[in-house]
Design a protein around this motif. Structure first.
Motif, short mmCIF file in Angstrom:
data_model
loop_
_atom_site.label_atom_id
_atom_site.label_comp_id
_atom_site.label_asym_id
_atom_site.label_seq_id
_atom_site.Cartn_x
_atom_site.Cartn_y
_atom_site.Cartn_z
N SER A 109 0.87 -1.17 0.00
CA SER A 109 0.00 0.00 0.00
C SER A 109 0.90 1.22 0.00
O SER A 109 1.95 1.22 0.66
N PRO A 110 0.54 2.27 -0.75
CA PRO A 110 1.36 3.49 -0.77
C PRO A 110 1.59 4.03 0.64
O PRO A 110 2.68 4.51 0.95
N ARG A 111 0.60 3.90 1.51
CA ARG A 111 0.73 4.42 2.86
C ARG A 111 1.88 3.73 3.61
O ARG A 111 2.70 4.38 4.27
N VAL A 112 1.93 2.39 3.48
CA VAL A 112 2.99 1.62 4.14
C VAL A 112 4.34 1.98 3.54
O VAL A 112 5.32 2.24 4.24
N LEU A 113 4.39 2.05 2.23
CA LEU A 113 5.65 2.37 1.57
C LEU A 113 6.18 3.73 2.01
O LEU A 113 7.36 3.89 2.35
N LEU A 114 5.28 4.73 2.02
CA LEU A 114 5.71 6.08 2.39
C LEU A 114 6.18 6.14 3.85
O LEU A 114 7.12 6.85 4.17
N ALA A 115 5.52 5.34 4.70
CA ALA A 115 5.94 5.31 6.11
C ALA A 115 7.34 4.72 6.22
O ALA A 115 8.17 5.21 7.00
N ARG A 116 7.63 3.68 5.42
CA ARG A 116 8.96 3.06 5.47
C ARG A 116 10.02 4.02 4.93
O ARG A 116 11.14 4.08 5.44
N VAL A 117 9.67 4.75 3.89
CA VAL A 117 10.59 5.73 3.31
C VAL A 117 10.93 6.79 4.36
O VAL A 117 12.09 7.11 4.60
N LYS A 118 9.88 7.27 5.01
CA LYS A 118 10.06 8.31 6.01
C LYS A 118 10.94 7.81 7.17
O LYS A 118 11.85 8.50 7.62
N ALA A 119 10.65 6.58 7.61
CA ALA A 119 11.43 6.01 8.73
C ALA A 119 12.90 5.83 8.33
O ALA A 119 13.80 6.13 9.11
N ALA A 120 13.13 5.35 7.11
CA ALA A 120 14.52 5.13 6.67
C ALA A 120 15.26 6.45 6.54
O ALA A 120 16.44 6.55 6.91
N LEU A 121 14.59 7.48 6.05
CA LEU A 121 15.22 8.80 5.94
C LEU A 121 15.51 9.36 7.32
O LEU A 121 16.56 9.96 7.55
N ARG A 122 14.59 9.15 8.24
CA ARG A 122 14.77 9.66 9.60
C ARG A 122 15.97 9.00 10.27
O ARG A 122 16.73 9.65 10.99
#
Ligand code: CA
Length: 233
Positions: A109-122
């Motif tokens: 789901s785009p929501r899950v993907l974006l959350a993972r992207v955000k977490a990895a960037l953080r």
């Protein structure tokens, strides 16, 4: 979140478009390539802040791309999130052990993907508490590396030194999945060898001693373990 450069390595056009659409909507700058060779070129030219990397690519596959990114001192700090299909646990484990930071299974789901992207960037941002000896707090768990002490809700619990190191490793990067081998490697230096099977035993003991907080130590089936990330900002 601040605008970041994201390199998408994916050979299937509908997934390319889905990723581009969602990442650009979050204001990221996106470059898309369809082969491993192009990915390696783009890592140097585009200088991404993060790479979304499909594993099954024509020619040079994602694992090889990951390996090259993570063995080059100039690029090894760039977070890599693998895109994999269900049932590719062996590839996921191999990718994590080559240094990939996370993975997302398709269909996602785009929501899950974006959350993972955000977490990895953080996670790439310099940690405010950079000292290895400083108190680490997550959920209701407080870890004191200097004194080898752990408290849950302020109550001290007694861990073995191996359990302590496993917890410290997982808590150092909340949300990140560690393979058994990475855990063995991370707690290396103990007075007795830790095998990947005994990691499971350590986790059982750790969860039990953490009590209510034990459920924050999550099993990622077929892959390994992680400490659940705290919700919200
Ligand atoms: Ca593919």
């Amino acid at each position: 979140m601040e605008r970041k450069k994201i390199l998408v390595v994916e050979d299937e056009v509908p997934i390319q478009e889905l990723l581009r659409f969602n990442l650009e909507r979050r204001n990221h700058r996106v470059e898309v390539v369809g082969t491993g060779e192009a990915a390696l070129g783009a890592v140097g030219a585009f200088r991404p802040d993060l790479v979304l990397l499909d594993i099954m690519l024509p020619g040079t596959d994602g694992l090889e791309v990951c390996k090259q990114i993570k063995t080059n001192p100039e690029t090894r700090r760039i977070p890599v999130i693998m895109l994999t299909a269900l049932g590719e646990e062996a590839d996921i484990v191999a990718g994590l052990e080559l240094g990939a930071d996370d993975y997302v299974t398709k269909p996602f789901s785009p929501r899950v993907l974006l959350a993972r992207v955000k977490a990895a960037l953080r996670r790439t941002e310099p940690a405010p508490q950079a000292g290895a000896e400083e108190l680490l707090r997550i959920h209701n768990i407080a870890i004191d590396p200097a004194r080898y002490k752990v408290a849950v809700d302020g109550r001290e619990i007694a861990l073995t030194s191996t359990e302590f190191k496993v917890l410290q490793l997982l808590a150092g990067q909340p949300g990140r999945v560690f393979t058994r081998y990475q855990i063995v490697d991370g707690v290396h230096g103990e007075d007795y060898p830790v095998t990947d099977r005994s990691v499971d035993v350590q986790i059982v003991g750790l969860r039990k001693k953490l009590g209510e907080a034990g459920h924050f130590v999550e099993t990622v089936r077929g892959i390994g373990y992680r400490l659940r990330e705290e919700e919200g900002e």
